[in-house]
Design a protein around this motif. Structure first.
Motif, PDB file in Angstrom:
ATOM      1  N   ASN A  15       0.859  -1.216   0.159  1.00 16.74           N
ATOM      2  CA  ASN A  15      -0.186   0.000  -0.201  1.00 16.74           C
ATOM      3  C   ASN A  15       0.860   1.173   0.013  1.00 16.74           C
ATOM      4  O   ASN A  15       1.186   1.764  -1.164  1.00 16.74           O
ATOM      5  CB  ASN A  15      -0.689  -0.006   1.285  1.00 16.74           C
ATOM      6  N   ASN A  46       8.256  -0.705 -13.866  1.00 15.90           N
ATOM      7  CA  ASN A  46       7.001  -0.820 -13.959  1.00 15.90           C
ATOM      8  C   ASN A  46       6.785  -2.010 -14.973  1.00 15.90           C
ATOM      9  O   ASN A  46       7.906  -2.722 -15.339  1.00 15.90           O
ATOM     10  CB  ASN A  46       6.022   0.334 -14.747  1.00 15.90           C
ATOM     11  N   THR A  74       5.815   3.434  -2.015  1.00 11.15           N
ATOM     12  CA  THR A  74       4.880   3.163  -2.888  1.00 11.15           C
ATOM     13  C   THR A  74       3.824   3.653  -2.738  1.00 11.15           C
ATOM     14  O   THR A  74       2.727   3.757  -3.643  1.00 11.15           O
ATOM     15  CB  THR A  74       4.490   1.611  -3.078  1.00 11.15           C
ATOM     16  N   SER A  75       3.689   4.912  -1.990  1.00 15.98           N
ATOM     17  CA  SER A  75       2.283   5.766  -2.059  1.00 15.98           C
ATOM     18  C   SER A  75       2.020   6.454  -2.996  1.00 15.98           C
ATOM     19  O   SER A  75       0.641   6.740  -3.249  1.00 15.98           O
ATOM     20  CB  SER A  75       2.412   6.710  -0.707  1.00 15.98           C
ATOM     21  N   GLU A  76       3.082   6.978  -4.047  1.00 16.83           N
ATOM     22  CA  GLU A  76       2.570   7.736  -5.000  1.00 16.83           C
ATOM     23  C   GLU A  76       2.562   6.773  -6.313  1.00 16.83           C
ATOM     24  O   GLU A  76       2.358   7.492  -7.409  1.00 16.83           O
ATOM     25  CB  GLU A  76       3.756   8.765  -5.509  1.00 16.83           C
ATOM     26  N   LEU A  77       2.494   5.371  -6.286  1.00 17.10           N
ATOM     27  CA  LEU A  77       2.500   4.752  -7.521  1.00 17.10           C
ATOM     28  C   LEU A  77       1.019   4.366  -7.698  1.00 17.10           C
ATOM     29  O   LEU A  77       0.297   4.088  -6.692  1.00 17.10           O
ATOM     30  CB  LEU A  77       3.299   3.357  -7.420  1.00 17.10           C
ATOM     31  N   SER A  78       0.672   4.230  -9.122  1.00 18.86           N
ATOM     32  CA  SER A  78      -0.596   3.706  -9.247  1.00 18.86           C
ATOM     33  C   SER A  78      -0.806   2.122  -8.874  1.00 18.86           C
ATOM     34  O   SER A  78       0.216   1.586  -8.538  1.00 18.86           O
ATOM     35  CB  SER A  78      -0.948   3.926 -10.800  1.00 18.86           C
ATOM     36  N   ASN A  79      -2.000   1.784  -8.818  1.00 17.50           N
ATOM     37  CA  ASN A  79      -2.290   0.437  -8.841  1.00 17.50           C
ATOM     38  C   ASN A  79      -1.575  -0.315  -9.660  1.00 17.50           C
ATOM     39  O   ASN A  79      -1.942   0.126 -10.840  1.00 17.50           O
ATOM     40  CB  ASN A  79      -3.760   0.044  -8.531  1.00 17.50           C
ATOM     41  N   GLY A  80      -1.189  -1.545  -9.471  1.00 16.67           N
ATOM     42  CA  GLY A  80      -0.691  -2.542 -10.552  1.00 16.67           C
ATOM     43  C   GLY A  80       0.592  -3.303 -10.283  1.00 16.67           C
ATOM     44  O   GLY A  80       0.984  -3.470  -9.069  1.00 16.67           O
ATOM     45  N   TYR A 118       4.500  -4.195 -10.467  1.00 15.30           N
ATOM     46  CA  TYR A 118       6.103  -3.810 -10.409  1.00 15.30           C
ATOM     47  C   TYR A 118       6.816  -4.562 -10.226  1.00 15.30           C
ATOM     48  O   TYR A 118       6.503  -5.800  -9.736  1.00 15.30           O
ATOM     49  CB  TYR A 118       6.191  -2.465  -9.356  1.00 15.30           C
ATOM     50  N   THR A 160       2.992  -6.314  -6.304  1.00 18.78           N
ATOM     51  CA  THR A 160       1.747  -5.581  -6.480  1.00 18.78           C
ATOM     52  C   THR A 160       1.291  -4.433  -5.687  1.00 18.78           C
ATOM     53  O   THR A 160       1.555  -4.463  -4.385  1.00 18.78           O
ATOM     54  CB  THR A 160       0.446  -6.504  -6.485  1.00 18.78           C
ATOM     55  N   HIS A 217      -3.782   0.167  -3.566  1.00 18.32           N
ATOM     56  CA  HIS A 217      -4.193   1.190  -2.397  1.00 18.32           C
ATOM     57  C   HIS A 217      -5.617   1.151  -1.968  1.00 18.32           C
ATOM     58  O   HIS A 217      -6.483   0.519  -2.662  1.00 18.32           O
ATOM     59  CB  HIS A 217      -4.153   2.609  -3.110  1.00 18.32           C
TER      60      HIS A 217
END
Length: 260
Positions: free
Chosen positions: A187, A208, A233-239, A241, A257, A260
């Protein structure tokens, strides 16, 4: 394709098999009048991508574009070692259309071809796009799919890297072992932990699903012992990596993965 000659490895009935393990040869020239010899490319150690498309298929170009990005990233360190061909699924689509399809979709990696019906049947691909990855002097099918998903790009990338650097994983394991990423799914942050077997220069990157670097996590000497690193990982989009660990002579990727 002009004067293309397809060498059929099996009788016509077997062309409809959906579990081929070896490549089907094709030689001649492509729609840009460049010489083509699939087996010569494979014997030279290259990875070969074949992308079968249907004219006016809106879902066919995006996978080809994702694969192209991945392949170009690999060729930054393995120049010229990946070739790609764009074949229509039938024999009635002209070279002019195939050239236009490649150009309009910005697919400079792909050599435009025509007359793909026999190979589509051979690889069992009647869902579009059908993607086939070939490699090795044994002309093996390393990957194929009729229902492309984004994660297939990663599978193809790892297969290509293993083909081009077959000893890479073993070499890395001589320096690093017991790599763990937690929590997974993540998350706000992940904790990377690994055992370093000997002092090594390591470059650790977060990438990515296309293999593109998001951030460099660490790039320096690591002493033997346990190495840990907290990564936001707070600024990463779901998905999906990967943590990519680059050793002195090898690279390995570890998936996680973000949810959030």
């Amino acid at each position: 394709m002009k004067n293309i000659f397809l060498t059929l490895a099996f009788v016509f009935a077997i062309l409809f098999s959906k579990a081929q393990t070896t490549a089907m040869q094709f030689t001649g020239v492509d729609c840009n009048s460049n010489m083509v010899d699939l087996f010569a490319d494979l014997n030279a150690g290259k990875a070969v991508i074949i992308h079968f498309y249907m004219p006016n298929c809106s879902s066919c170009p995006p996978p080809a574009q994702k694969i192209q990005t991945m392949a170009n990233n690999i060729m930054n360190t393995h120049p010229g070692m990946i070739k790609a061909y764009a074949f229509p699924f039938n024999n009635s689509t002209t070279c002019t259309y195939s050239q236009t399809w490649v150009t309009n979709n910005n697919l400079s990696l792909y050599m435009p071809m025509d007359s793909g019906a026999a190979m589509v049947a051979y690889y069992g691909g009647f869902g579009m796009p059908t993607v086939v990855l070939l490699g090795g002097t044994d002309h093996r099918v390393m990957f194929s799919t009729q229902s492309f998903s984004t994660s297939d790009t990663t599978i193809m990338r790892d297969s290509i890297l293993n083909l081009l650097s077959p000893s890479g994983i073993d070499n890395l394991n001589n320096s690093v072992s017991s790599v763990n990423i937690f929590p997974n799914p993540a998350n706000e942050k992940i904790q990377l932990s690994m055992d370093v077997m000997k002092p090594s220069v390591l470059k650790i990157e977060l990438v990515n699903i296309l293999g593109e670097k998001v951030i460099t996590v660490y790039d320096n000497m690591v002493s033997n012992g346990t190495f840990t690193k907290e990564i936001s990982t707070s600024e990463l989009s779901n998905g999906i990596y990967f943590i990519r660990i680059n050793g002195e002579s090898a690279t390995q990727n570890y998936k996680f993965t973000v949810a959030h």
